[in-house]
Design a protein around this motif. Structure first.
Motif, mmCIF file in Angstrom:
data_model
loop_
_atom_site.group_PDB
_atom_site.id
_atom_site.type_symbol
_atom_site.label_atom_id
_atom_site.label_comp_id
_atom_site.label_asym_id
_atom_site.label_seq_id
_atom_site.Cartn_x
_atom_site.Cartn_y
_atom_site.Cartn_z
ATOM 1 N N ALA A 122 38.010 0.600 15.560
ATOM 2 C CA ALA A 122 37.113 1.026 16.770
ATOM 3 C C ALA A 122 37.009 0.182 17.946
ATOM 4 O O ALA A 122 37.081 0.352 19.253
ATOM 5 C CB ALA A 122 35.875 1.513 16.396
ATOM 6 N N ALA A 123 36.831 -1.204 17.469
ATOM 7 C CA ALA A 123 36.661 -2.429 18.675
ATOM 8 C C ALA A 123 38.013 -2.363 19.326
ATOM 9 O O ALA A 123 37.905 -2.858 20.674
ATOM 10 C CB ALA A 123 36.275 -3.713 17.807
ATOM 11 N N ILE A 175 38.433 -2.192 23.410
ATOM 12 C CA ILE A 175 39.284 -3.267 24.097
ATOM 13 C C ILE A 175 40.257 -2.729 24.868
ATOM 14 O O ILE A 175 40.277 -2.760 26.345
ATOM 15 C CB ILE A 175 39.591 -4.641 23.245
ATOM 16 C CG1 ILE A 175 38.385 -5.212 22.804
ATOM 17 C CG2 ILE A 175 40.415 -5.398 24.090
ATOM 18 C CD1 ILE A 175 38.730 -6.025 21.560
ATOM 19 N N PHE A 176 41.244 -1.932 24.305
ATOM 20 C CA PHE A 176 42.213 -1.359 25.071
ATOM 21 C C PHE A 176 41.821 -0.209 26.043
ATOM 22 O O PHE A 176 42.506 -0.416 27.233
ATOM 23 C CB PHE A 176 43.209 -0.683 24.053
ATOM 24 C CG PHE A 176 44.212 -1.646 23.389
ATOM 25 C CD1 PHE A 176 44.659 -2.790 24.010
ATOM 26 C CD2 PHE A 176 44.628 -1.447 21.936
ATOM 27 C CE1 PHE A 176 45.397 -3.903 23.227
ATOM 28 C CE2 PHE A 176 45.271 -2.405 21.302
ATOM 29 C CZ PHE A 176 45.856 -3.368 21.941
ATOM 30 N N PHE A 177 40.910 0.372 26.004
ATOM 31 C CA PHE A 177 40.413 1.321 26.764
ATOM 32 C C PHE A 177 39.762 0.844 28.072
ATOM 33 O O PHE A 177 39.982 1.041 29.172
ATOM 34 C CB PHE A 177 39.401 2.400 26.093
ATOM 35 C CG PHE A 177 38.645 3.361 27.059
ATOM 36 C CD1 PHE A 177 39.598 4.547 27.422
ATOM 37 C CD2 PHE A 177 37.505 3.301 27.264
ATOM 38 C CE1 PHE A 177 38.998 5.457 28.409
ATOM 39 C CE2 PHE A 177 36.899 4.065 28.346
ATOM 40 C CZ PHE A 177 37.753 5.282 28.789
ATOM 41 N N GLY A 178 38.957 -0.270 27.671
ATOM 42 C CA GLY A 178 38.429 -0.971 28.733
ATOM 43 C C GLY A 178 39.364 -1.646 29.530
ATOM 44 O O GLY A 178 39.218 -1.610 30.846
ATOM 45 N N MET A 179 40.405 -2.474 28.855
ATOM 46 C CA MET A 179 41.345 -3.095 29.949
ATOM 47 C C MET A 179 42.231 -1.878 30.762
ATOM 48 O O MET A 179 42.494 -2.130 31.876
ATOM 49 C CB MET A 179 42.546 -3.716 29.000
ATOM 50 C CG MET A 179 41.881 -5.051 28.205
ATOM 51 S SD MET A 179 42.679 -5.687 27.031
ATOM 52 C CE MET A 179 44.120 -6.038 28.023
ATOM 53 N N LYS A 181 42.344 -1.924 34.825
ATOM 54 C CA LYS A 181 43.626 -2.023 35.384
ATOM 55 C C LYS A 181 43.941 -0.731 36.324
ATOM 56 O O LYS A 181 44.289 -1.086 37.682
ATOM 57 C CB LYS A 181 44.818 -2.056 34.365
ATOM 58 C CG LYS A 181 46.147 -2.475 35.008
ATOM 59 C CD LYS A 181 46.852 -2.570 33.920
ATOM 60 C CE LYS A 181 48.477 -3.296 34.396
ATOM 61 N NZ LYS A 181 48.170 -4.449 34.600
ATOM 62 N N VAL A 182 43.380 0.347 35.997
ATOM 63 C CA VAL A 182 43.621 1.619 36.849
ATOM 64 C C VAL A 182 42.596 1.489 37.969
ATOM 65 O O VAL A 182 42.841 2.090 39.134
ATOM 66 C CB VAL A 182 43.234 2.667 36.069
ATOM 67 C CG1 VAL A 182 43.237 4.111 36.646
ATOM 68 C CG2 VAL A 182 44.440 3.071 34.875
ATOM 69 N N THR A 183 41.449 1.299 37.968
ATOM 70 C CA THR A 183 40.382 1.276 38.903
ATOM 71 C C THR A 183 40.692 0.217 40.188
ATOM 72 O O THR A 183 40.452 0.199 41.035
ATOM 73 C CB THR A 183 38.969 1.007 38.560
ATOM 74 O OG1 THR A 183 39.020 -0.058 37.660
ATOM 75 C CG2 THR A 183 38.589 2.221 37.660
ATOM 76 N N ARG A 184 41.502 -1.083 39.588
ATOM 77 C CA ARG A 184 41.543 -2.262 40.560
ATOM 78 C C ARG A 184 42.779 -1.584 41.314
ATOM 79 O O ARG A 184 43.405 -2.233 42.403
ATOM 80 C CB ARG A 184 41.867 -3.477 39.792
ATOM 81 C CG ARG A 184 40.777 -4.178 39.396
ATOM 82 C CD ARG A 184 40.986 -5.393 38.913
ATOM 83 N NE ARG A 184 42.118 -5.830 38.376
ATOM 84 C CZ ARG A 184 42.702 -6.852 37.980
ATOM 85 N NH1 ARG A 184 41.907 -7.868 38.036
ATOM 86 N NH2 ARG A 184 43.895 -7.191 37.592
#
Length: 55
Positions: free
Chosen positions: A25-26, A30-34, A38-41
């Motif tokens: 789950a961690a 982490i992958f979801f957050g990264m 990346k998408v929002t930037r």
């Protein structure tokens, strides 16, 4: 109320499965957050190519 006492092996297996599940789950978090960062930037967009003359 249980008729038979749970064997200690089941307790150790549960603890190990819980640890593996939390680690997984961690990693997913982490992958979801990264990915969201990346998408929002806008890093995923391709740069416009330069126009080449007569090659």
């Amino acid at each position: 109320m249980s008729l038979r006492k749970e064997h200690e092996l089941h307790g150790r297996r549960y603890s190990r499965n819980l640890g593996v599940g939390l680690a997984l789950a961690a990693l997913v978090a982490i992958f979801f957050g990264m990915t969201m960062v990346k998408v929002t930037r806008g890093d995923y967009q391709m740069q416009p190519s330069e126009v080449q003359n007569g090659n």
